[in-house]
Design a protein around this motif. Structure first.
Motif, mmCIF file in Angstrom:
data_model
loop_
_atom_site.group_PDB
_atom_site.id
_atom_site.type_symbol
_atom_site.label_atom_id
_atom_site.label_comp_id
_atom_site.label_asym_id
_atom_site.label_seq_id
_atom_site.Cartn_x
_atom_site.Cartn_y
_atom_site.Cartn_z
ATOM 1 N N LEU A 1 0.828 -1.203 0.000
ATOM 2 C CA LEU A 1 0.000 0.000 0.000
ATOM 3 C C LEU A 1 0.867 1.260 0.000
ATOM 4 O O LEU A 1 0.549 2.240 -0.683
ATOM 5 N N GLU A 2 1.972 1.222 0.740
ATOM 6 C CA GLU A 2 2.906 2.354 0.747
ATOM 7 C C GLU A 2 3.497 2.582 -0.646
ATOM 8 O O GLU A 2 3.618 3.719 -1.098
ATOM 9 N N LYS A 3 3.864 1.491 -1.307
ATOM 10 C CA LYS A 3 4.399 1.608 -2.672
ATOM 11 C C LYS A 3 3.352 2.199 -3.600
ATOM 12 O O LYS A 3 3.664 3.038 -4.451
ATOM 13 N N SER A 4 2.111 1.768 -3.438
ATOM 14 C CA SER A 4 1.021 2.322 -4.238
ATOM 15 C C SER A 4 0.939 3.833 -4.047
ATOM 16 O O SER A 4 0.835 4.592 -5.019
ATOM 17 N N SER A 5 1.006 4.247 -2.811
ATOM 18 C CA SER A 5 0.932 5.686 -2.504
ATOM 19 C C SER A 5 2.109 6.453 -3.093
ATOM 20 O O SER A 5 1.954 7.597 -3.542
ATOM 21 N N GLU A 6 3.280 5.835 -3.107
ATOM 22 C CA GLU A 6 4.453 6.490 -3.704
ATOM 23 C C GLU A 6 4.230 6.750 -5.197
ATOM 24 O O GLU A 6 4.527 7.842 -5.691
ATOM 25 N N PHE A 7 3.718 5.741 -5.900
ATOM 26 C CA PHE A 7 3.481 5.924 -7.333
ATOM 27 C C PHE A 7 2.353 6.920 -7.587
ATOM 28 O O PHE A 7 2.412 7.702 -8.540
ATOM 29 N N LEU A 8 1.341 6.907 -6.720
ATOM 30 C CA LEU A 8 0.288 7.908 -6.852
ATOM 31 C C LEU A 8 0.846 9.305 -6.633
ATOM 32 O O LEU A 8 0.427 10.257 -7.289
ATOM 33 N N GLY A 9 1.792 9.419 -5.717
ATOM 34 C CA GLY A 9 2.437 10.714 -5.484
ATOM 35 C C GLY A 9 3.149 11.218 -6.724
ATOM 36 O O GLY A 9 3.088 12.409 -7.050
ATOM 37 N N LYS A 10 3.799 10.308 -7.426
ATOM 38 C CA LYS A 10 4.479 10.692 -8.672
ATOM 39 C C LYS A 10 3.468 11.181 -9.703
ATOM 40 O O LYS A 10 3.690 12.198 -10.375
ATOM 41 N N SER A 11 2.359 10.457 -9.840
ATOM 42 C CA SER A 11 1.312 10.881 -10.777
ATOM 43 C C SER A 11 0.750 12.236 -10.387
ATOM 44 O O SER A 11 0.537 13.106 -11.244
ATOM 45 N N GLN B 1 -6.105 10.734 -16.832
ATOM 46 C CA GLN B 1 -6.877 11.125 -15.648
ATOM 47 C C GLN B 1 -7.739 9.962 -15.161
ATOM 48 O O GLN B 1 -7.902 9.762 -13.957
ATOM 49 N N ASP B 2 -8.269 9.188 -16.095
ATOM 50 C CA ASP B 2 -9.064 8.021 -15.739
ATOM 51 C C ASP B 2 -8.209 7.011 -14.969
ATOM 52 O O ASP B 2 -8.623 6.498 -13.927
ATOM 53 N N HIS B 3 -7.004 6.757 -15.461
ATOM 54 C CA HIS B 3 -6.081 5.852 -14.768
ATOM 55 C C HIS B 3 -5.762 6.369 -13.370
ATOM 56 O O HIS B 3 -5.744 5.597 -12.397
ATOM 57 N N PHE B 4 -5.504 7.658 -13.271
ATOM 58 C CA PHE B 4 -5.152 8.263 -11.985
ATOM 59 C C PHE B 4 -6.295 8.116 -10.976
ATOM 60 O O PHE B 4 -6.089 7.678 -9.845
ATOM 61 N N MET B 5 -7.500 8.463 -11.394
ATOM 62 C CA MET B 5 -8.641 8.394 -10.483
ATOM 63 C C MET B 5 -8.954 6.949 -10.093
ATOM 64 O O MET B 5 -9.297 6.678 -8.936
#
Length: 112
Positions: free
Chosen positions: A40-50, A77-81
């Motif tokens: 989950l932390e890794k997921s958040s890191e990649f979301l931070g980059k986006s 934007q669809d991928h991001f959301m």
């Protein structure tokens, strides 16, 4: 870096974020709660980059250097959301599976 490369940055990082969020759910389901939290932390890191890429694009537009809305940007934007939603749901699943693990331990103690 040209506009399309920047947009693909959102797509790629969001895709990685979603994959790590799904991995987190799988790990939690297997009872591997700490590994799930790590994913989950890794997921958040990649979301931070986006999000950082998105913020730069918004700042550029606010400064009068906006780009036309393209189908590619709508796709990004669809991928991001979607990645944000899956990450948020993964957190809830982890909490749920963690609670279930605690209950399982308590039930075993009562049965013994």
């Amino acid at each position: 870096m040209d506009y399309q490369e920047v947009v693909f940055g959102i797509i790629v990082n969001s895709g990685d974020a979603k994959s790590y969020a799904m991995e987190a759910i799988k790990k939690a389901k297997e009872g591997k709660i700490e590994e799930a939290k790590s994913s989950l932390e890794k997921s958040s890191e990649f979301l931070g980059k986006s999000h950082d890429i998105q913020t730069k694009l918004i700042q550029e537009e606010a400064n009068g250097n906006g780009q036309d809305l393209t189908l590619l940007m709508a796709h990004a934007q669809d991928h991001f959301m979607n990645a944000l939603t899956v990450r948020d749901l993964a957190k809830e699943f982890i909490d749920l599976y963690e609670t279930l693990e605690v209950i399982k331990v308590q039930v075993k103690k009562c049965v013994q």
